[in-house]
Motif scaffolding. Structure first.
Motif, short mmCIF file in Angstrom:
data_model
loop_
_atom_site.label_atom_id
_atom_site.label_comp_id
_atom_site.label_asym_id
_atom_site.label_seq_id
_atom_site.Cartn_x
_atom_site.Cartn_y
_atom_site.Cartn_z
N PRO A 94 0.79 -1.25 0.03
CA PRO A 94 0.00 0.13 0.09
C PRO A 94 0.91 1.25 -0.10
CG PRO A 94 0.28 -0.73 2.40
CD PRO A 94 0.52 -1.87 1.33
N GLY A 95 0.19 2.39 -0.38
CA GLY A 95 0.85 3.64 -0.41
C GLY A 95 -0.15 4.71 -1.07
N ASP A 96 0.39 5.98 -1.10
CA ASP A 96 -0.66 7.10 -1.57
C ASP A 96 0.14 8.28 -2.02
OD1 ASP A 96 -0.30 8.18 0.91
OD2 ASP A 96 -2.45 8.19 1.08
N GLY A 97 1.56 7.94 -1.98
CA GLY A 97 2.37 9.18 -2.19
C GLY A 97 2.59 10.13 -1.05
N THR A 98 2.06 10.03 0.11
CA THR A 98 2.39 10.95 1.22
C THR A 98 3.35 9.90 2.04
OG1 THR A 98 0.68 9.57 2.64
CG2 THR A 98 -0.18 11.44 1.28
N ALA A 99 3.86 10.98 3.00
CA ALA A 99 5.02 10.72 4.06
C ALA A 99 4.33 10.86 5.31
CB ALA A 99 6.27 11.20 3.78
N ARG A 100 4.45 10.16 6.37
CA ARG A 100 3.69 10.24 7.45
C ARG A 100 4.57 9.87 8.72
NH1 ARG A 100 -2.00 7.25 6.00
NH2 ARG A 100 -2.36 8.12 3.92
N VAL A 101 4.32 10.30 9.88
CA VAL A 101 4.63 9.75 11.15
C VAL A 101 3.72 9.15 12.16
CG1 VAL A 101 4.52 12.25 12.25
CG2 VAL A 101 6.22 10.58 13.05
N ASP A 102 4.11 8.37 12.77
CA ASP A 102 3.16 7.46 13.63
C ASP A 102 3.73 7.17 14.97
OD1 ASP A 102 1.50 5.76 14.68
OD2 ASP A 102 1.52 3.99 13.14
N LEU A 103 3.34 7.85 16.05
CA LEU A 103 3.71 7.97 17.29
C LEU A 103 3.24 6.84 18.04
CD1 LEU A 103 3.72 11.66 18.74
CD2 LEU A 103 5.83 10.22 17.68
N ARG A 104 4.05 6.06 18.81
CA ARG A 104 3.98 4.79 19.45
C ARG A 104 3.06 3.64 18.52
NH1 ARG A 104 7.29 5.80 23.40
NH2 ARG A 104 6.77 7.37 24.93
N GLY A 105 3.07 3.76 17.25
CA GLY A 105 2.43 2.71 16.55
C GLY A 105 0.88 2.79 16.55
N LEU A 106 0.37 3.96 17.00
CA LEU A 106 -1.09 4.00 17.40
C LEU A 106 -1.79 4.49 16.07
CD1 LEU A 106 -0.93 5.45 21.06
CD2 LEU A 106 -1.58 2.99 20.27
N GLY A 107 -1.11 4.73 15.02
CA GLY A 107 -1.69 5.39 13.90
C GLY A 107 -1.38 6.82 13.66
N SER A 108 -1.30 7.14 12.16
CA SER A 108 -0.86 8.37 12.00
C SER A 108 -2.09 9.28 12.19
CB SER A 108 -0.63 8.59 10.51
OG SER A 108 0.54 7.85 9.94
N SER A 109 -3.38 8.80 12.08
CA SER A 109 -4.50 9.86 12.61
C SER A 109 -4.43 10.02 13.97
CB SER A 109 -5.74 9.12 11.69
OG SER A 109 -6.00 8.08 12.54
N ARG A 110 -3.98 9.43 14.92
CA ARG A 110 -3.66 9.87 16.17
C ARG A 110 -2.36 10.76 16.52
NH1 ARG A 110 -5.28 4.12 16.36
NH2 ARG A 110 -7.83 4.16 16.81
N THR A 111 -1.59 11.00 15.48
CA THR A 111 -0.58 11.75 15.92
C THR A 111 -0.72 13.44 15.12
OG1 THR A 111 0.86 9.97 15.73
CG2 THR A 111 1.91 11.92 15.09
N LEU A 112 -0.79 14.08 15.95
CA LEU A 112 -1.02 15.57 15.47
C LEU A 112 0.29 16.13 15.07
CD1 LEU A 112 -2.87 17.82 14.99
CD2 LEU A 112 -2.44 18.65 17.51
N VAL A 113 0.16 16.78 13.66
CA VAL A 113 1.58 17.37 13.25
C VAL A 113 1.45 19.05 13.15
CG1 VAL A 113 2.97 17.57 11.15
CG2 VAL A 113 2.39 15.28 12.00
N LEU A 114 2.37 19.80 13.74
CA LEU A 114 2.03 20.99 13.96
C LEU A 114 3.40 21.81 13.42
CD1 LEU A 114 1.10 21.61 17.57
CD2 LEU A 114 -0.61 21.54 15.57
N VAL A 115 3.27 22.85 12.83
CA VAL A 115 4.63 23.81 12.36
C VAL A 115 4.41 25.19 13.21
CG1 VAL A 115 5.55 24.95 10.51
CG2 VAL A 115 4.46 22.57 10.15
N ASN A 116 5.32 25.26 14.04
CA ASN A 116 5.31 26.75 15.02
C ASN A 116 4.30 26.74 15.68
OD1 ASN A 116 7.83 27.67 13.76
ND2 ASN A 116 6.69 28.79 12.25
N GLY A 117 3.80 25.43 16.44
CA GLY A 117 2.88 25.22 16.88
C GLY A 117 1.49 25.18 16.70
#
Length: 941
Positions: A94-117
């Motif tokens: 699987p893949g869709d061209g995105t690059a993601r981060v997944d904290l604790r293996g709990l899923g990317s949708s449960r990881t909030l990504v911020l820029v400058n807060g």
């Protein structure tokens, strides 16, 4: 010398728990004055330099990206022990061209990504941020907060927050470039950046403009020996295998070939009848798949701020990204039911005899009223070329805000941001299901279709290479699908000091805030895709939806005691958030509390509890039905049947012939799952406990140990947690044909699973716990190159995973999938019990020498612990060591050159069979390409 509170806080933010801490201890006193205006404690919005972290966290600074020669930031984040690798440069299928981060293996949708807060551009309807859109060269540092942060930052932060702090006060100009290539001379990467900035209005304002171009070349699985053949398990070894969709056409349950002693299984180049031989007859699809996805990316960003007066500062941000990432798969495997003319000239005499003589158990002819033989077949459409899925994401974000001081004790911040993304997904070289079925049924001569409507051209699928270009033109289809996403955020907050307790040195501090967010998105599939008239790509239905959230939040920090015997510091912290989601019936609330206790200055204990919530996103709520093909085991097949456990009668009742239960070979290791949204989803909740200690025995040594325990209830996932779980629950656990799990299973006439309906659902619980441990040591030497001395920094960042359990059905609390230390079709990516990163960096004169050693612990196939399997071909993925080395030199003229080697030990992944993700391994977890070498340059003027 005794350090003051600010210096201690700065040292913690830089050193304790850091992957790399580049500031020598000797510079801390200077740093105190330089950083006092910019320190923001991660995990809290309270701007108090004396308040140390309230949650476990890790910091990755800008130098770590430079030393690693990293173009894409997800590659560095995926190396952190606190993260589980998500989609990245090798996620082809699987893949869709995105690059993601997944904290604790709990899923990317449960990881909030911020820029400058602040929230960044969502790239999918799940709200996930594509890290490709974040400018790597502008990163000042990355703060990673784990253990739940919904009360502080919002719903998505259930697993934690990844915050990118960007350089927004740059002066001058900087040009950077990077070239990266493997030791086999392929899979190149190129990157060129330019940054310009400066002050204006007598220093009251600053503006920074950044532009970047990146390109990544393709690498195919066929270009590496470990992935050039799709491996399957056979007996006690791995053997070349692949798909039952073959260029010569696989016919399932074919009739006996008269006088040949075998059943018709496939066809030779002249339409002759051939047997199906496992696994030799299978199609090797591996060489046609990408091992490294090509990419072309443009980024433009700008940051500006202006001090209107001593109470008002305006600021603005702008970002634009263009990101093109193709995926490439083997030619379409046409698995479908067709009508075959048994007298077709495309067939040899023995094949014609077999089809004409086909009878059922009662001796009755199997030909239908039109004289055709109805068969379920698998035909690999090699004549149609490889399938291509090309994702192009155009995105922009604008933000305007104002902040400042109200008085000596109170400040404010307010901003408005608007993000928009359009994702164009082009699908090439697919096959129309209806046209394929129509074109297979021909007249006896094979010169015309039995149904000639629509300009039908006869399709000769009986033998590899027999399809004419005219027939390909008739069945070939493409599709263009459009996804549009818009997010609007308004946030305002005030923060300041209230009063000081008689026993404390510092005042009680508070934050009060308001946030309004609107998320709206739509997925508009091509007509062919929406109708399901496709054979090579996953069908999909339109997804249109939106929701609004209105939230009020607050924080309080209460210094209870300072400077007392055995109580150098005792501080209580709390946060709360109440949220009104338009798609939920009731308000949802989150809160958190923590206590920080330092009996002496060098030792601090922290204890925290957080109750977090996550509301379902647009995709989870409104997603149209789509299909996918995960790895899964059919309990009724020879490979999945468990004597004494699997219910044989239930297998028969759901469509498997009694004689085939536990005997037939599963057609493919992947089973189709049909996925989709569920508007009746409710929010999921989590309870997180953390306990930690920070020890600073000397000015040059920091040690942190943090325990975490996270439990998610009513977790949002697919029915049963996975396709494999649904099959297991149906046949091995619940064993009730009327259950939702058995009702989800649909079988073909030959007994194989056709598809499994796994729409979104609030399932049971996810529980994980473990220990993070971090060490940072820095020392100076009186000798070095150039006679100016030298500094050695050593940092260690590790995690011990004690538990990762999934209960897929809340009512079946005894049915638990144990995933800590395991991998496979149930648990997915490997979850090693031990992960450790260690970096040592020596700076001497103008030279910097650095090495990073990564350790990934061994993991077992999850079938061992969860199903009692004892005869697996590859029961364990061995532990792995990866070594990266870098050397750089800083010239006096502003030029810095760096040269590095990644995976210099040439560590190769353990080859896997049925329990893999893709490329016979888990490509985002393990290094795939062998040694890589990079050369980078940075020139500042």
């Amino acid at each position: 010398m005794k350090t003051n509170k600010l210096t201690s806080a700065v040292r913690l933010a830089i050193g304790a728990g850091a992957v790399t801490a580049t500031m020598p201890v000797a510079q801390l006193a200077t740093a105190q004055e330089q950083m006092i205006e910019e320190v923001v404690i991660t995990g809290s919005r309270i701007r108090r330099p004396d308040l140390e972290a309230v949650s476990p966290y890790t910091t990755v600074d800008a130098e770590e990206f430079q030393l690693s020669g990293t173009i894409n930031v997800e590659q560095k984040l995926n190396e952190l022990p606190q993260t589980l690798p998500a989609f990245g440069p090798s996620s082809n299928n699987p893949g869709d061209g995105t690059a993601r981060v997944d904290l604790r293996g709990l899923g990317s949708s449960r990881t909030l990504v911020l820029v400058n807060g602040r929230r960044w551009i969502p790239a999918t309807q799940t709200g996930v941020v594509d890290l490709n859109s974040i400018p790597g060269t502008l990163i000042k540092r990355v703060d990673v907060v784990t253990g739940g942060a919904s009360a502080v930052y919002g719903s998505d932060a259930l697993a934690g927050v990844v915050n990118f702090e960007m350089i927004d006060d740059f002066e001058g100009a900087q040009i950077t470039g990077l070239y990266d290539i493997t030791d086999e001379g392929d899979a190149e990467k190129y990157n060129m950046d330019i940054t310009m900035g400066g002050n204006f209005a007598d220093g009251r304002g600053n503006a920074v403009v950044y532009a970047s171009y990146s390109k990544r070349e393709a690498l195919f699985q066929g270009d590496r020996s470990f992935s050039d053949v799709a491996l399957v398990e056979s007996g006690d070894r791995l053997v070349p295998g692949g798909s039952s969709g073959v260029p010569g056409t696989r016919i399932f349950g074919g009739p006996a070939v008269p006088g040949a002693g075998f059943d018709l299984g496939t066809f030779g180049p002249n339409g002759e009848a051939l047997p199906w031989i496992e696994p030799d007859s299978r199609f090797n699809y591996a060489p046609d798949n990408f091992l490294q996805l090509p990419q072309e990316r443009y980024l433009v960003s700008s940051f500006a701020h202006y001090d209107v007066n001593e109470h008002v500062r305006t600021y603005g941000e702008f970002a634009y990204s263009y990101n093109k990432v193709p995926q490439e798969l083997a030619p379409t495997p046409a698995f479908t039911t067709v009508e075959i003319n048994p007298n077709s000239a495309f067939l040899s005499a023995d094949a014609q005899a077999a089809l004409n003589g086909a009878v059922n158990e009662d001796g009755e002819s199997l030909l239908n009223d039109d004289g055709n033989y109805v068969a379920f077949i698998g035909r690999r459409m090699v004549e149609n070329g490889s399938r291509q899925s090309i994702d192009v994401r155009d995105a922009f974000r604008v933000l305007v805000g104002v902040d400042g001081d109200i008085n000596d004790n109170w400040s404010y911040d307010a901003y408005y941001s608007l993000s928009n993304l359009d994702n164009s997904n082009a699908l090439n070289n697919d096959v129309s299901a209806s046209r394929f079925i129509q074109a297979v049924a021909t007249n006896d001569a094979g010169t015309a279709c039995q149904d000639p409507s629509g300009g039908c051209v006869p399709l000769n699928i009986f033998g590899a290479g027999n399809i004419s270009q005219e027939a390909i033109d008739f069945v070939n289809i493409g599709a263009t699908n459009i996804t549009s996403i818009e997010q609007e955020v308004i946030q305002a907050s005030v923060f300041g000091d209230l009063f000081t307790l008689p026993t404390a040195e510092y005042p009680v501090s508070v934050v009060l805030g308001y946030e309004h967010r609107r998320d709206e998105s739509s997925f508009r599939p091509d007509t062919f895709l929406a109708s399901g008239d496709v054979l090579g790509f996953n069908a999909g239905e339109p997804t249109i939806g939106s929701y609004k959230a209105t939230e009020f939040f607050g924080e309080v920090s209460v210094p209870l005691l300072q400077g007392a015997p055995l109580a150098e510091d005792l501080t209580l912290w709390g946060a709360a958030r109440t949220s009104d989601y338009s798609n939920l019936d009731d308000r949802v609330n989150s809160f958190a509390t923590a206590i920080n206790y330092a009996p002496i200055e060098s030792v601090k204990f922290r204890l925290g509890y957080q109750e977090a919530v996550r509301a379902p996103n647009v995709s989870e709520l409104f997603g149209g039905n789509a299909n996918g093909f995960p790895g899964a085991d059919d309990p009724c097949s020879a490979g999945g049947f468990q004597p004494g456990v699997t219910n044989s009668d239930l297998c028969v009742a759901t469509g498997v012939a009694a004689s085939q239960v536990g005997n037939f070979t599963q057609a493919n290791s992947q089973i189709e799952g049909r996925f989709g949204g569920n508007p009746d989803l409710t929010e999921e909740t989590s309870n997180t406990y953390t306990a930690g200690v920070v020890w600073q025995p000397t000015d040059s040594l920091d040690i942190t140990i943090d325990y975490y325990d996270i439990e998610i209830e009513d977790a949002i996932s697919v029915l049963g947690g996975s396709v494999t779980n649904v099959l297991d629950l149906c046949y091995n656990v619940i064993q009730n044909a009327g259950s939702a799990f058995c009702q989800a299973v649909n079988r073909r006439a030959d007994g194989n699973v056709d598809f499994v309906n796994v729409l979104n659902a609030n399932i049971g619980t996810i529980e994980t716990s473990g220990v993070d441990f971090n060490v940072y040591y820095s020392t100076d030497f009186g000798f070095g190159i150039g006679g100016n001395g030298s500094t050695l920094d050593i940092s260690l960042n590790g995690t011990y995973l004690d538990e990762y359990d999934v209960t897929p059905v809340a009512e079946l609390s005894d049915r638990v999938d144990v995933c800590a230390g395991n991998f496979g079709n149930t648990c997915g990516n490997p979850l090693p019990e031990i992960l450790v990163n260690t970096r040592a960096t020596l700076r001497t004169g103008a030279w910097t020498f650095s090495g990073l050693l990564r350790y990934i612990g061994e993991t077992d196939d999850d079938q061992i612990e969860n199903a009692g399997a004892t005869d697996l071909v590859v029961p364990t993925i061995d532990d792995e060591y990866y070594l990266d080395l870098t050397v750089s030199y800083a010239f006096e003229q502003g030029l810095t050159l760096s040269f590095g080697g990644l995976n210099v030990l040439d560590t190769e992944p353990t080859a896997l069979g049925d329990s893999q993700q893709q490329a016979n391994t888990f490509p985002e977890t393990y290094s795939l390409f062998g040694p890589r070498y990079f050369l980078s340059a940075s020139y500042t003027f």
